[in-house]
Design an enzyme around this catalytic site. Structure first.
Site, PDB file in Angstrom:
ATOM      1  N   GLU A 170       0.730  -1.216   0.123  1.00 11.97           N
ATOM      2  CA  GLU A 170       0.053   0.051  -0.078  1.00 11.97           C
ATOM      3  C   GLU A 170       0.873   1.152  -0.127  1.00 11.97           C
ATOM      4  O   GLU A 170       0.408   2.193  -0.442  1.00 11.97           O
ATOM      5  CB  GLU A 170      -0.789  -0.085   1.135  1.00 11.97           C
ATOM      6  CG  GLU A 170      -2.211  -1.064   0.953  1.00 11.97           C
ATOM      7  CD  GLU A 170      -1.819  -2.313   1.406  1.00 11.97           C
ATOM      8  OE1 GLU A 170      -0.723  -2.640   2.021  1.00 11.97           O
ATOM      9  OE2 GLU A 170      -2.604  -3.303   1.539  1.00 11.97           O
ATOM     10  N   HIS A 202     -10.844  -4.535   9.467  1.00  6.28           N
ATOM     11  CA  HIS A 202     -11.542  -4.491   8.159  1.00  6.28           C
ATOM     12  C   HIS A 202     -12.684  -3.621   8.372  1.00  6.28           C
ATOM     13  O   HIS A 202     -13.815  -3.642   7.299  1.00  6.28           O
ATOM     14  CB  HIS A 202     -11.674  -5.594   7.304  1.00  6.28           C
ATOM     15  CG  HIS A 202     -10.295  -6.418   6.751  1.00  6.28           C
ATOM     16  ND1 HIS A 202      -9.603  -7.071   7.883  1.00  6.28           N
ATOM     17  CD2 HIS A 202      -9.863  -6.579   5.684  1.00  6.28           C
ATOM     18  CE1 HIS A 202      -8.543  -7.421   6.889  1.00  6.28           C
ATOM     19  NE2 HIS A 202      -8.784  -7.406   5.764  1.00  6.28           N
TER      20      HIS A 202
END
Lengths: 323, 335
Positions: free
Chosen positions: B72, B141
C-alpha cells in the site's frame, strides 16, 4: 576523454557551486543568520552532477533531506534556493518549504524530502507517468544507504521492476545512516546486493569520481529510455560534514574521515583528471572558483534583502480550491 | 421506470465516465483487475475484492488499469508522484484500515507537496477506500477512519450516502485538483437506488438537506443518513419534525448548512459510524457550541460507535454500530 572544454567547465562550475553553497551555509549558521535543519551534501557532489548531466527539464528527480546538491545539479537557481533558506517570499518555495523541501517542478525537481525514503515512491510515480503518457522521459531517485531499509524502497523497486518503469535509483552510500555506520544497520555488504530480489540491474560506481558515475548512470538512463526498465546504481561516497550542520561527529573515525576528505575529494579528483586531458589549466579552475564565490555572495546579499512572506500567506497554497 | 443501480455499480459507472472523458485518469490498486487482462485466457478478472472495478481493464487496457502488488505504501506513494507529474490517478486502498501501512504518502506527501512547494504543484489524486462495519469483517477491516484524513490539512475527505450521491461525488472528486479520500461505507455498497444516467458532478463541500423539519436537526453522512431518515420517520409519527442533513464531504465541511439547520430547529444530533474520540460527530458538536451557541435550546447529542475496536460476532457488531433507535434515544434525552 569524450568531454569538450565547455562540458568540463560546466561540470566543474556545478560541483564547485554545490561545495561553496554548503560552505556558505556553514558560515551563515555560525553567524547566527540561518535557522532550521540543514544537511550538507559536501563530499557527494560528483554523484548529483554526473547523474543530472544526462537529464533534461522533462526528466524528474526526487531527492532527500540532503538535497541542495541535487537541486543545483538539476538546474534550480542557487539564488532562489538561498532565498528559500532565508525563508523569503522570493525563494523557490515562497519560504514555505525550507532546506528539506526545496523544489522546482518546472526544472523537473520533485523536491527534497524530509522523510527518509519518502521521495522514492514519488519518483516511481513520475516514471509511471512517463510510461503511461508515452514520453521518453526518465525519473531518478536519489537516496542514502539508510533509506534502503525503508519499506518505501522495497515497495517502490518491486513495482518499478514489475512494470519496467523508466527509472533510475541512485543510492548514495555515504557510510552512515544518521550516526550509525552502515554495517550496523544493513545486513548485506553492498546495497546492490538488494537488487537481486527485484530482478533489477545493479551497478556500483565510485561516487567520488565524476567520470565513473557519469558513464554508469548514462548507461542506466539510456536503458530506461529504451524501455529496458530500472537500474539500481550504488555510489560509494562519504559525508564530509556529518549528518547535520552542528553535528560534532564523535562517532566518526578521525583517520578515516581525514583520508576521505584529504585524498578522495571529488572536486580534487575531477580537477586532476580534467587537467590531465589538457583541456583545462589550473588557472581555469581558479577563475571558476572566484566566479562561484561571487555568485554565492550575491545570492546571500539578495536573500538577506528579499521580502519576508506576509503573515496571511500561512493560509495560501493549502488547496487549489477549498470551499 | 427509473433506472436503479447498486452503489458499487454506480461507482463503476463513474470511473468509466471519468476514464473515457480524460485520458490522464488511471486506475491503480490491489486487484483492481486481478492479474491484468485475462480475457484471452478464457478467465474473467475479479475487478477488486468487492468487484467494483470489474470490466475496466477490458475497456481501458493494462496501461491505464494497473494491478499493484500488495504494497500500500508503494501504491499510494507512486500515485502521489504520478499525480504531481501529469496524471490524475484513482488509487484504491482496499480498506481504510490498511492506512496504517501507508500513511506517509498521504500524511507527508500528497497533503503537503502543494503547500511546501509554494503552490507550484498540484496533486489531483483520488483514493477510493472502503470504510465501516456491517460485514462481520472484524477489527482490522471495519473501521471508520475518515476522521484521520479529515484532520490533515491539504487532504479532502468525502463520504457518499447513496448510489446516486456516490456517482456524482466520485466524478467531482476525480476531477478535483486536490487529493481526495473517497470513502465507500460498507453500509451503502449494496444499497440499490435510482441513479441518473450520464455525466454529472455533485460539488464537494456542499451539504445536502435530505429532509426538511423544524424541531430537531440530525446531521449525518455516509451510511448513517439512512438511519437518520428512519429515525425522522419514527419521530414524525410521534409528532416531532426532524430535519436530516447529509454532510457529503467532511473536508471541506459545509458549516453554513449545519448552522442554518441548527438556527432553524434549536436542537442538534450528530450521527457518526466511527468511534467517538476526535470524531466528526464531536467536531460538528464543537462547531455548534462555538458558532451556534445562541441557537441551542438543548445540549448537542452525538450518536457514535463506542470507544472500542469493531467486534466480529454479529450480535456484538450490531451492539457496536449506531442505530436509528440510538438516534431516537438521543432526541428523547434532549427533552
Amino acid at each position: 576523454m569524450d568531454f569538450s572544454r565547455d562540458a568540463l567547465i560546466r561540470t566543474y562550475r556545478q560541483m564547485r557551486t554545490i561545495r561553496r553553497f554548503e560552505e556558505k551555509l556553514q558560515e551563515l549558521v555560525a553567524a547566527g543568520k540561518l535557522g532550521g535543519f540543514l544537511h550538507l551534501y559536501a563530499g557527494e557532489e560528483a554523484i548529483a552532477t554526473a547523474v543530472c548531466a544526462h537529464l533534461s527539464d522533462g526528466d524528474h528527480v526526487g531527492s532527500t533531506h540532503r538535497g541542495h546538491g541535487h537541486c543545483i545539479a538539476k538546474g534550480v537557481d542557487p539564488r532562489a534556493m538561498m532565498a528559500e533558506l532565508f525563508g523569503r517570499s522570493t525563494g523557490t518555495n515562497k519560504g514555505k518549504g525550507g532546506s528539506m523541501h526545496i523544489a522546482d517542478v518546472e526544472k523537473g525537481m520533485l523536491g527534497a524530502n524530509g522523510i527518509v525514503g519518502g521521495g522514492i515512491p514519488l519518483v516511481t510515480g513520475a516514471a509511471l507517468s512517463a510510461q503511461v503518457r508515452g514520453t521518453k522521459n526518465v525519473a531518478v531517485a536519489f537516496f542514502g544507504d539508510g533509506a534502503t531499509n525503508q519499506g518505501q524502497f522495497h515497495e517502490s523497486l518491486t513495482m518499478a521492476a514489475n512494470w519496467k518503469l523508466p527509472a533510475l535509483y541512485v543510492c548514495e552510500n555515504n557510510g552512515f545512516g544518521e550516526f550509525t555506520p552502515t554495517e550496523f544497520a544493513i545486513p548485506v555488504k553492498d546495497i546492490v546486493d538488494r537488487a537481486a530480489s527485484y530482478g533489477m540491474r545493479a551497478v556500483i560506481a565510485d561516487g567520488m569520481d565524476f567520470f565513473d558515475v557519469f558513464e554508469k548512470a548514462g548507461n542506466a538512463i539510456d536503458a530506461a529510455r529504451a524501455g529496458e526498465g530500472p537500474t539500481l546504481l550504488e555510489c560509494k561516497t562519504y559525508r564530509f560534514c556529518g549528518h547535520f550542520v552542528g553535528d560534532p561527529t564523535p562517532y566518526r573515525n578521525k583517520q578515516e574521515a581525514e583520508d576521505w576528505i584529504q585524498n578522495r575529494d571529488p572536486l580534487d579528483i575531477f580537477e586532476r583528471k580534467a587537467a590531465e586531458s589538457g583541456l583545462l589549466l589550473g588557472d581555469d579552475f581558479r577563475t571558476i572558483d572566484l566566479e562561484v564565490d561571487e555568485l554565492l555572495n550575491e545570492a546571500v546579499d539578495e536573500a538577506e534583502k528579499a521580502p519576508h512572506p506576509a503573515p496571511e500567506d500561512v493560509l495560501t497554497d493549502v488547496y487549489v480550491r477549498y470551499s | 421506470m427509473a433506472r436503479e443501480l447498486s452503489t458499487g455499480a454506480a461507482i463503476n459507472e463513474a470511473i468509466v465516465i471519468a476514464m473515457r472523458s480524460d485520458p490522464t485518469v488511471i486506475l491503480m490498486g490491489e486487484d483492481v483487475a486481478g492479474g491484468g487482462d485475462r480475457s484471452k485466457e478464457g478467465t474473467e478478472e475479479m475487478g477488486g475484492v468487492l468487484g467494483t472495478t470489474r470490466g475496466l481493464v477490458g475497456e481501458f487496457g493494462m496501461n491505464r488499469v494497473r494491478d499493484t502488488p500488495i504494497a500500500e505504501m508503494g501504491l499510494l506513494g507512486t500515485a502521489v508522484g504520478a499525480a504531481a507529474t501529469g496524471l490524475r490517478p484513482l488509487a484504491e486502498l482496499m480498506f481504510i484500515d490498511f492506512i496504517g501501512t501507508c500513511l506517509d504518502p498521504l500524511l507527508n506527501q500528497a497533503s503537503k507537496l502543494r503547500y511546501m512547494f509554494g503552490g507550484k504543484v498540484k496533486v489531483p489524486l483520488t483514493v477510493r477506500t472502503v470504510t465501516g462495519a456491517g460485514m462481520q469483517a472484524a477489527a482490522q477491516h471495519s473501521q471508520s477512519l475518515y476522521w484521520m484524513t479529515t484532520g490533515i490539512p491539504g487532504l479532502k475527505t468525502v463520504v457518499p450516502s447513496s448510489p446516486a450521491e456516490a456517482k456524482g461525488l466520485l466524478l467531482a472528486s476525480i476531477r478535483d485538483d486536490d487529493p481526495v479520500i473517497f470513502c465507500e461505507p460498507k453500509g451503502i455498497l449494496n444499497q440499490v437506488g435510482e441513479v441518473p444516467e450520464g455525466d454529472y458532478e455533485i460539488p464537494l463541500g456542499q451539504a445536502h438537506v435530505v429532509r426538511e423539519g423544524g424541531d430537531v436537526s440530525i446531521v449525518s453522512f455516509g451510511a448513517t443518513v439512512a438511519l437518520a431518515l428512519q429515525a425522522a420517520t419514527a419521530l414524525e409519527a410521534a409528532g416531532t419534525s426532524a430535519e436530516v442533513v447529509d454532510l457529503r464531504s467532511l473536508s471541506p465541511l459545509d458549516e453554513t448548512t449545519i448552522l442554518a439547520s441548527l438556527e432553524k430547529t434549536g436542537r442538534m444530533v450528530v450521527v457518526d459510524e466511527s468511534t467517538p474520540r476526535c470524531s466528526i460527530a464531536r467536531d460538528v458538536a464543537a462547531l455548534c457550541v462555538d458558532k451556534g451557541f445562541d441557537f441551542l435550546d438543548a445540549p448537542v447529542k452525538c450518536v457514535t460507535a463506542p470507544h472500542a475496536p469493531v467486534p466480529f460476532s454479529a450480535v456484538l457488531e450490531k451492539a457496536f454500530m449506531p442505530s436509528a433507535q440510538d438516534i431516537l434515544d438521543a432526541v428523547g434525552e434532549m427533552g
